[in-house]
Design an enzyme around this catalytic site. Structure first.
Site, PDB file in Angstrom:
ATOM      1  N   CYS A  69      15.856   7.526  -5.516  1.00 17.17           N
ATOM      2  CA  CYS A  69      15.956   8.884  -6.065  1.00 17.17           C
ATOM      3  C   CYS A  69      17.407   9.362  -6.040  1.00 17.17           C
ATOM      4  CB  CYS A  69      15.036   9.787  -5.248  1.00 17.17           C
ATOM      5  SG  CYS A  69      15.433  11.538  -5.288  1.00 17.17           S
ATOM      6  N   CYS A  72      18.162  12.660  -4.323  1.00 19.83           N
ATOM      7  CA  CYS A  72      18.049  12.514  -2.861  1.00 19.83           C
ATOM      8  C   CYS A  72      19.364  12.005  -2.291  1.00 19.83           C
ATOM      9  CB  CYS A  72      16.953  11.521  -2.493  1.00 19.83           C
ATOM     10  SG  CYS A  72      15.308  12.052  -2.968  1.00 19.83           S
TER      11      CYS A  72
END
Ligand code: ZN
Length: 144
Positions: A69, A72
């Site tokens: 991600c 993230c």
């Protein structure tokens, strides 16, 4: 009489009791000797998470994230810096949703990063999506 704060050690997960006025004095774990606050988020698995959330009197800020991600990854240094800044008022924890899919399911994490605040073992706040540093600190402080 001073108030004792219950804290789960992020290294060995044993429950420690620390006098409130000693929280800022770099307390160490009575079992393993590691610092109870390491100035960075603790990466925990499902069972570690359950113990820390259940046995920590101070608010626990949790970052649900995953390797793949992009947002993230951008969020990671922000979360790290917030841990440095806000410990020992709060505990910072990271959960890799790939390694702990049961937690992601239990807390119905539909997008990552998702940030959750736990207090007394209960979720008290949640925010989906990456935040910049000042937004993160403001959000945490508004709930703790
Ligand atoms: Zn320990």
């Amino acid at each position: 009489m001073s108030t004792a704060i219950t804290l789960s050690c992020p290294s060995c997960l044993v429950t420690n009791r620390v006098p409130a006025e000693r929280l800022n004095a770099a307390p160490k774990c009575g079992r393993c000797g590691e610092a109870l606050f390491q100035g960075s988020p603790a990466s925990l698995d499902s069972s570690g998470f359950a113990r820390v959330v259940a046995n920590t009197d101070i608010p626990v800020i949790v970052d649900f994230w995953a390797q793949w991600c992009g947002p993230c990854k951008m969020m990671a240094p922000v979360f790290e810096r917030a841990a440095q800044e806000l410990e020992p008022a709060c505990r910072f924890v990271k959960i890799d949703t790939e390694a702990a899919p049961d937690l992601a399911q239990r807390y119905q994490i539909r997008s990552i990063p998702s940030l959750l605040i736990f207090s007394g073992g209960r979720e008290i706040a949640r925010q989906a999506g990456a935040m910049d540093y000042s937004s993160l600190v403001r959000w945490v402080k508004s709930h703790v």
